[in-house]
Design an enzyme around this catalytic site. Sequence first.
Site, PDB file in Angstrom:
ATOM      1  N   ASP A   1       0.870  -1.172   0.000  1.00  0.00           N
ATOM      2  CA  ASP A   1       0.000   0.000   0.000  1.00  0.00           C
ATOM      3  C   ASP A   1       0.914   1.232   0.000  1.00  0.00           C
ATOM      4  O   ASP A   1       2.137   1.129   0.096  1.00  0.00           O
ATOM      5  CB  ASP A   1      -0.965  -0.047   1.200  1.00  0.00           C
ATOM      6  CG  ASP A   1      -2.170   0.842   0.981  1.00  0.00           C
ATOM      7  OD1 ASP A   1      -3.208   0.624   1.610  1.00  0.00           O
ATOM      8  OD2 ASP A   1      -2.082   1.772   0.143  1.00  0.00           O
TER       9      ASP A   1
HETATM   10  C1  GLC Z   1      -4.268   4.502   0.120  1.00  0.00           C
HETATM   11  C2  GLC Z   1      -5.182   3.326   0.396  1.00  0.00           C
HETATM   12  C3  GLC Z   1      -5.285   2.350  -0.728  1.00  0.00           C
HETATM   13  C4  GLC Z   1      -5.140   3.085  -2.048  1.00  0.00           C
HETATM   14  C5  GLC Z   1      -3.707   3.602  -2.111  1.00  0.00           C
HETATM   15  C6  GLC Z   1      -3.424   4.365  -3.418  1.00  0.00           C
HETATM   16  O1  GLC Z   1      -3.533   4.819   1.248  1.00  0.00           O
HETATM   17  O2  GLC Z   1      -4.958   2.582   1.585  1.00  0.00           O
HETATM   18  O3  GLC Z   1      -6.563   1.699  -0.615  1.00  0.00           O
HETATM   19  O4  GLC Z   1      -5.410   2.217  -3.132  1.00  0.00           O
HETATM   20  O5  GLC Z   1      -3.400   4.432  -1.015  1.00  0.00           O
HETATM   21  O6  GLC Z   1      -4.177   5.522  -3.449  1.00  0.00           O
END
Ligand code: GLC
Length: 725
Positions: free
Chosen positions: A274
């Site tokens: 993430d």
């Molecule tokens: C965010 C979220 C994730 C998302 C990623 C990219 O922190 O946790 O669900 O897809 O970053 O935006």
Amino acid sequence: MPFLLLALLFAVFSPSPPAQALPALEKASVEASVDALLARMTLTEKIGQLNFPSLAFPPDEQLEQVRKGRIGAMLNVANRKHIDAFSEAARSSRLGIPLLFGIDAVYSFRTTFPPPIAWAATWRPKLAEAATEAIARETSAIGVNLTFAPMIDVSRDPRWGRVIEGAGEDAFLGAAFAAARVRGYRKGGLATAAKHFVGYGAPEGGRDYNGAQISVSELHDRYLPPFKAAIDAGTDTVMASFNTVNGVPVTANRPLINDLLKNAIGFRGIVMSDFAAISELINHGVAADLAEAARKAILAGIDLDMEGKAYDKNLEAEVAAGRVPVSAVDEAVRRILRVKFNLGLFDKSREPALAEIDEASVRKTAREVARESFVLLKNDAAALPIGTDTRAIALIGSAALSVNDHSWYGPAGYQKPETETLLAALRKRMKPGQQLRYAKGFADDCGRAFGDKDDALAAARRADLVILAVSEDCDVSGEGASRTDLGLSGAQQEMLEALVETGRPVALVVETGRPLTLGYAEKNAVAILIAWHPGTEGRTALAEVLTGEIAPSGKLPMTFPRSVGQIPIAYNPLPTSRPSTGNRYTTGYLDEDVTPLYPFGHGLSYTSFSYSNLAVSSPRMTPDASIEASVTLENTGTRAGSEVVQLYTRQLVASHSRPMRELKGFEKVSLAAGEKKTVRFRLAASDLAFHDDHGRAVVEPGPFKLFVGGSSTADLSAPFEITAK
Ligand code: GLC
């Protein structure tokens, strides 16, 4: 990390064939192409494929990095101009490996759909599949080829704001929607990221990013099923979650990622971190520096470093020092190339299609989803729909003028499609002789402070029916939005009480991304309709339901608690040594009822249904067999309607204490007034397996009960048993 909003300059669309559905992840021919390309790559180029930064402004330095083969994927590139520039830069690199372009098209790109929790409330996975296909067509039309969706975290904790993106509290329902959403996105031309693996929906205290304590059997029985379903449906990637499980961050958790997800479950696509989660291993206190964070993540099985800059800056040195075997890098590159080949990115004929989006058809799907997502929790004396004999209607509240779609992704800078307000949609539906009077009542768009409260009360006093439209506060949806109080926000609760004080019947319409505590409304409002966050077409759909053009048919995918003190709460707890009887010395609370305000699976219609003739094809089965349960459903009311017939089971005696109910089947059935239908469920003994403390699925002989009805409190039941071989 909060999502970076983007400047989106939509290019003019030129007609061309719509995006093509993506092939399945498994294609033997791909492996040869992967091997051949991998053999030609330098270590620098290999590590470049693992680098997944967010678009920087200006992009010049990143474009140069792409030309040098130092970037394999780009995050948040959501306009055609940039996508073309980065694609050209990739083509001009030594090996010309195309890029993945990923964004969070979770429930909207241009047209905003109701959020996934609302899709789950329809109990029709096919609708979710249609929604994700439409969203994918809009998104892939500008050249984006990956969405960070579906979010499939099971959660029993509405304090956690991200329940809006998921399918609620149940693994069986969640798995059905996970598979449907993967299928839809991929049919629409977007690769998927099943997220967030794993246990992100169980943060202690409901606090986003907090750790989860999960037993082995709970992991397998509650949190893994949606991921297995998403993998079986062909998800191209899985996103690891920010949280720890039992004290170890998932991003550095080799047993969970490499051993369980990749080896035991057999996932062959990309596992991405993430946002900045690899670098955040330092915050977790499991890495002293970025080099150790990079080492731990790659050895755990994290293939793609989203915005962590950890792999790009450290892996080459870690390999040179012998702390990371080059085979670990190769395995990650192999998975990334496998997905890129499978998506056809190397196939020039699949240049991103600049497609003409048929907005009307997307909106039609969005309207359908919204209509079936609304959940009628309460409807005393058939207060709803608004009867033609109801002459004076007072519509109160900022939400009646709202076009806020609570879509936490939205490339800023482009024109959202036109959205009709609830007020406008209702006005259009007033019959001759009916008078609709609107009073906003609040000073702002989020119900935070009173405006002309007297005007609202005056309108209510003159009304036959008051409709108060309320909404969760404008900024409390999605990531980083945990709440400790789930009551109506701002001055909305006070307004509700003041309106009830007028003595006129008050129907409450609630726009929310999560279950709320509505105890006062349950006692004092004549009707409660959960509208979720209805999106671009949703307020029009809401007016259709409020005026009876469409009957509500949604059912709760998450339990609505009486109070926050009951959380975590779900329909399927274990019985405990002293099942609740109300007696002090049985499980419960001194200061609160132990039952929920509204249970999982609950939802009313404008008609009524009866269940009868529950039968099982055999009262017993061996572990390799199955039985059929059948029930007669009748529409006993005066108008057509749809009912979600739900099948639950309970294992009465086993080596482990088993949940009091477990959803094992559901079917949404539409019947005309007076119509009957026999609904059948096939139940295999293997469907009744649970996982022991070693993660092994076991089917234990013994006595069971099955329950069929219109919610998790169904009491029509029949016994059966699984016999030893
Ligand atoms: C965010 C979220 C994730 C998302 C990623 C990219 O922190 O946790 O669900 O897809 O970053 O935006």
